[in-house]
Motif scaffolding. Structure first.
Motif, PDB file in Angstrom:
ATOM      1  N   UNK A  44      -9.829   1.606  -1.413  1.00 28.77           N
ATOM      2  CA  UNK A  44      -9.204   1.542  -2.734  1.00 28.77           C
ATOM      3  C   UNK A  44      -8.033   0.561  -2.715  1.00 28.77           C
ATOM      4  N   UNK A  45      -7.204   0.622  -1.680  1.00 27.16           N
ATOM      5  CA  UNK A  45      -6.062  -0.284  -1.582  1.00 27.16           C
ATOM      6  C   UNK A  45      -6.509  -1.735  -1.546  1.00 27.16           C
ATOM      7  N   UNK A  46      -7.612  -2.015  -0.839  1.00 29.39           N
ATOM      8  CA  UNK A  46      -8.098  -3.381  -0.700  1.00 29.39           C
ATOM      9  C   UNK A  46      -8.803  -3.862  -1.949  1.00 29.39           C
ATOM     10  N   UNK A  47      -9.493  -2.940  -2.649  1.00 31.51           N
ATOM     11  CA  UNK A  47     -10.260  -3.338  -3.830  1.00 31.51           C
ATOM     12  C   UNK A  47      -9.371  -3.544  -5.046  1.00 31.51           C
ATOM     13  N   UNK A  48      -8.309  -2.768  -5.161  1.00 25.31           N
ATOM     14  CA  UNK A  48      -7.398  -2.871  -6.302  1.00 25.31           C
ATOM     15  C   UNK A  48      -6.267  -3.816  -5.950  1.00 25.31           C
ATOM     16  N   UNK A  49      -6.394  -5.068  -6.304  1.00 24.82           N
ATOM     17  CA  UNK A  49      -5.343  -6.039  -6.055  1.00 24.82           C
ATOM     18  C   UNK A  49      -5.343  -6.529  -4.617  1.00 24.82           C
ATOM     19  N   UNK A  50      -4.392  -7.421  -4.327  1.00 31.59           N
ATOM     20  CA  UNK A  50      -4.239  -7.955  -2.978  1.00 31.59           C
ATOM     21  C   UNK A  50      -3.344  -7.035  -2.165  1.00 31.59           C
ATOM     22  N   UNK A  51      -3.677  -6.871  -0.900  1.00 34.97           N
ATOM     23  CA  UNK A  51      -2.962  -5.919  -0.060  1.00 34.97           C
ATOM     24  C   UNK A  51      -2.853  -6.448   1.366  1.00 34.97           C
ATOM     25  N   UNK A  52      -1.696  -6.239   1.968  1.00 41.53           N
ATOM     26  CA  UNK A  52      -1.513  -6.479   3.398  1.00 41.53           C
ATOM     27  C   UNK A  52      -1.723  -5.169   4.146  1.00 41.53           C
ATOM     28  N   UNK A  53      -2.390  -5.228   5.300  1.00 36.14           N
ATOM     29  CA  UNK A  53      -2.597  -4.039   6.118  1.00 36.14           C
ATOM     30  C   UNK A  53      -1.962  -4.229   7.490  1.00 36.14           C
ATOM     31  N   UNK A  54      -1.268  -3.192   7.937  1.00 38.18           N
ATOM     32  CA  UNK A  54      -0.650  -3.174   9.256  1.00 38.18           C
ATOM     33  C   UNK A  54      -1.156  -1.957  10.015  1.00 38.18           C
ATOM     34  N   UNK A  55      -1.384  -2.119  11.316  1.00 42.34           N
ATOM     35  CA  UNK A  55      -1.814  -0.997  12.148  1.00 42.34           C
ATOM     36  C   UNK A  55      -0.638  -0.507  12.976  1.00 42.34           C
ATOM     37  N   UNK A  56      -0.568   0.806  13.142  1.00 37.19           N
ATOM     38  CA  UNK A  56       0.514   1.349  13.933  1.00 37.19           C
ATOM     39  C   UNK A  56       0.366   2.841  14.120  1.00 37.19           C
ATOM     40  N   UNK A  57       1.463   3.464  14.504  1.00 34.54           N
ATOM     41  CA  UNK A  57       1.478   4.910  14.688  1.00 34.54           C
ATOM     42  C   UNK A  57       2.853   5.438  14.311  1.00 34.54           C
ATOM     43  N   UNK A  58       2.901   6.723  13.980  1.00 37.35           N
ATOM     44  CA  UNK A  58       4.160   7.362  13.619  1.00 37.35           C
ATOM     45  C   UNK A  58       4.659   8.168  14.820  1.00 37.35           C
ATOM     46  N   UNK A  59       5.856   7.824  15.270  1.00 34.89           N
ATOM     47  CA  UNK A  59       6.475   8.485  16.411  1.00 34.89           C
ATOM     48  C   UNK A  59       7.866   8.961  16.003  1.00 34.89           C
ATOM     49  N   UNK A  60       8.062  10.265  16.091  1.00 36.11           N
ATOM     50  CA  UNK A  60       9.378  10.820  15.736  1.00 36.11           C
ATOM     51  C   UNK A  60       9.837  10.344  14.357  1.00 36.11           C
TER      52      UNK A  60
END
Length: 350
Positions: free
Chosen positions: A232-248
């Motif tokens: 949905x994020x990619x289909x609706x408008x332009x979007x940047x994607x970042x990969x990561x993880x949540x720590x503390x």
């Protein structure tokens, strides 16, 4: 007004079985501009044609104001359809095209004439009543098709990508025109498109579809700002994607860098989405933010898109308003620092 409950449409059997619609449920309100949005083959036109009566579902129900629509043939359902091809009668005038369906319903001539005049005024074509379709522009033909569909006063108007054949400028004009007509007539519009700009511009609510299912339903702002997943994020408008993880409660990118701010109540691997207009660019010597290298700048007139690479080669695009000179003062190979507007990062499950 319309309740679609657990509708499935299957073609073929066994290994060749294909689900055009897979257990789709949605409620559409009275006097709503509701859009079915998705890529080709996602099932949006099949769902529209199911409401119209041109497709019989394999299972499920479709009701209007509590009455079962599936028991009625297409011509007895209180709906009309505007197709991608306008399907105007070339040998009839504009006025005759608009009045045709009323004649088929056996309406008196005086009533037909009155309704045709009303529809011509509604679509602002009074001066073109005696012209033939081939004497009209694409946008004018589209208005005639709309007027013809609205003339019998259906409770619901179904629109199957009706603007796709128009050029860009005319398409934008017709987007505003369609919304005006929907508001003035008070008729429920169900609009099918693969164009996210059309959906955002006109809709009260949008249903984003993929592979025969509905992924998210909401207002244009809700879907744009709070997509439920990466598709949905990619289909609706332009979007940047970042990969990561949540720590503390902090986000660590795959590059090892920590982002400013905290995320409450989440942990583990995530994908982050951020819109280009929410990316801010500062000097490489600034404290904080993410170090990036500019790879290209693309001028679009009102704005300029700045393409950058992070240290792990993740691409980020920033949309910046173009200054009067048209030069944003950034060059290829330059090092910069990126920051994101507060609340701009959307956390998606990885």
């Amino acid at each position: 007004m319309i309740e679609i409950n657990a509708v499935t449409k299957a073609y073929g059997t066994g290994k060749n079985r294909f689900l055009a619609l897979d257990n789709v449920s949605v409620s559409i309100k009275q006097n709503e501009f509701f859009t079915l949005l998705g890529p080709s083959g996602c099932g949006k036109t099949t769902l529209l044609r199911t409401i119209a009566g041109f497709v019989d579902p394999t299972s499920g129900t479709v009701t209007m104001n509590g009455k079962n629509l599936l028991d009625l043939p297409p011509h007895k359902r209180p709906v009309n359809t505007v197709f991608q091809s306008y399907a105007l009668f070339p040998h009839l005038t504009v006025a005759q095209n608009i009045g045709f369906s009323l004649e088929m319903l056996g309406k008196p001539k005086a009533e037909i004439d009155k309704t045709v005049d009303k529809m011509l005024a509604l679509v602002q074509l009074e001066a073109f009543a005696t012209r033939k379709p081939q004497q009209l522009s694409g946008g004018q033909q589209q208005r005639v098709a709309l007027a013809r569909a609205l003339a019998p006063e259906p409770k619901v108007l179904l629109l199957d990508e009706p603007l796709s054949a128009l050029d860009l400028k005319l398409r934008k004009e017709m987007q505003l025109e369609l919304k005006r007509l929907q508001i003035e007539t008070g008729i429920t519009f169900i609009f099918v498109t693969h164009d996210q700009e059309e959906a955002l511009t006109m809709s009260d609510r949008i249903a984003v579809m993929k592979s025969g299912t509905i992924l998210q339903i909401g207002s244009p702002r809700a879907i744009y700002n709070h997509p439920v997943d990466r598709f949905v994020a990619d289909f609706i408008g332009e979007t940047n994607f970042l990969s990561g993880s949540i720590e503390n409660s902090q986000i660590r990118l795959s590059s090892g860098e920590l982002l400013d701010g905290e995320i409450e109540g989440r942990a583990g691997a995530v994908t982050l989405a951020v819109r280009p207009e929410q990316v801010r660019i500062g000097s490489a010597g600034d404290n904080g933010g993410l170090l990036a290298t500019i790879t290209d700048t693309v001028y679009f007139g009102t704005d300029t898109h700045c393409h950058m690479l992070l240290s792990d080669q993740t691409e980020i695009v920033a949309r910046l308003q173009s200054p009067p000179s048209g030069d944003i003062g950034l060059t290829r190979g330059e090092k910069v620092r990126l920051r994101f507007e507060p609340g701009a990062l959307q956390v998606l499950e990885s």
